[in-house]
Design a protein around this motif. Structure first.
Motif, PDB file in Angstrom:
ATOM      1  N   TYR A   1       0.850  -1.186  -0.108  1.00  0.00           N
ATOM      2  CA  TYR A   1      -0.147  -0.098   0.048  1.00  0.00           C
ATOM      3  C   TYR A   1       0.829   1.365  -0.001  1.00  0.00           C
ATOM      4  N   LEU A   2       1.962   1.416   0.795  1.00  0.00           N
ATOM      5  CA  LEU A   2       2.682   2.253   0.784  1.00  0.00           C
ATOM      6  C   LEU A   2       3.287   2.654  -0.582  1.00  0.00           C
ATOM      7  N   PHE A   3       3.981   1.705  -1.275  1.00  0.00           N
ATOM      8  CA  PHE A   3       4.726   1.616  -2.539  1.00  0.00           C
ATOM      9  C   PHE A   3       3.494   2.354  -3.557  1.00  0.00           C
ATOM     10  N   ALA A   4       2.326   1.638  -3.565  1.00  0.00           N
ATOM     11  CA  ALA A   4       1.390   2.012  -4.445  1.00  0.00           C
ATOM     12  C   ALA A   4       0.794   3.471  -4.160  1.00  0.00           C
ATOM     13  N   THR A   5       0.962   4.214  -2.879  1.00  0.00           N
ATOM     14  CA  THR A   5       0.590   5.466  -2.631  1.00  0.00           C
ATOM     15  C   THR A   5       1.646   6.348  -3.406  1.00  0.00           C
ATOM     16  N   VAL A   6       2.840   6.069  -2.997  1.00  0.00           N
ATOM     17  CA  VAL A   6       3.768   6.772  -3.866  1.00  0.00           C
ATOM     18  C   VAL A   6       3.650   6.919  -5.429  1.00  0.00           C
ATOM     19  N   ALA A   7       3.431   5.833  -5.869  1.00  0.00           N
ATOM     20  CA  ALA A   7       3.497   5.638  -7.341  1.00  0.00           C
ATOM     21  C   ALA A   7       2.216   6.390  -7.653  1.00  0.00           C
TER      22      ALA A   7
END
Length: 216
Positions: free
Chosen positions: A78-84
């Motif tokens: 979720y963290l990686f997807a948020t930044v992307a």
């Protein structure tokens, strides 16, 4: 009843723990607690419904090869997807119709209706949400730039984002969302195209096994 998603937010909210042996002990010897059940149209949710940026993040996270392979857990995905997703998402103009009252927001990033406090693998998006009060805690994030969203993002893990002027929080039994373009939504981490379905609760409709000696 016991439930565990990739982010483990249901267990976190009810303090069930993640240990399988403890889960079996709870099923055999725990006490029964009744909680509200949320619905987006006919879709059941236990933790939360979210639309807008939230839905896009879930869609990206679920499509991640790293998550599907098990290389990373729900929280990191979720963290990686948020930044992307930040650079690609355009905030929306929305109207939230909650228990007959209309609330309009320009440059809205997301709308979350929480039955429980956590979503996204430990984000305390609706810190005061209770699954026993017959009400959804609604959180709307609006009026931020992409950089502003990322800069304030750590607040969500502590639940302190609700003190920001760009965050509106209120409670409702029923709500609908109208937006100036199509919305991707999610219920407990499952994305779908939102088409104006009513978001509601069935009070104390579910029986959940929790550890004896407390609320979980």
């Amino acid at each position: 009843m016991l439930f565990r998603s990739s982010g483990n937010d249901f267990a976190r909210s009810l303090r069930l723990g993640a240990d399988p042996a403890r889960a079996v002990e709870t099923l055999l010897h725990g006490k029964v607690r009744r909680i509200d059940a949320g619905f987006a149209g006919e879709r059941l949710f236990l933790n939360s419904f979210g639309a807008g940026f939230d839905g896009e993040v879930v869609r990206r996270a679920n499509g991640s090869l790293l998550k599907r392979s098990g290389a990373i857990g729900g929280s990191l995905s979720y963290l990686f997807a948020t930044v992307a997703a930040v650079s690609r998402f355009r905030p929306l103009r929305i109207v939230v119709e909650a228990d007959g009252e209309r609330r309009a927001f320009d440059a809205a990033w997301l709308v979350v209706a929480g039955n429980l406090p956590y979503f996204g693998g430990g984000m305390k998006i609706c810190p005061a949400a209770s699954p026993e009060d017959g009400l959804l805690d609604v959180c709307v994030v609006h009026g931020l730039s992409g950089w502003g969203l990322l800069r304030n993002f750590p607040h969500i893990y502590r639940g302190t984002h609700i003190g920001l002027p760009q965050v509106a929080v209120f409670r409702a039994r029923r709500l609908r969302i109208r937006a100036d373009r199509g919305l991707t939504a999610q219920t407990d981490g499952e994305p779908f195209p939102y088409r104006g379905e009513e978001i509601s609760l069935a009070p104390l409709a579910l029986r959940v096994a929790v550890p004896d000696g407390g609320e979980g």
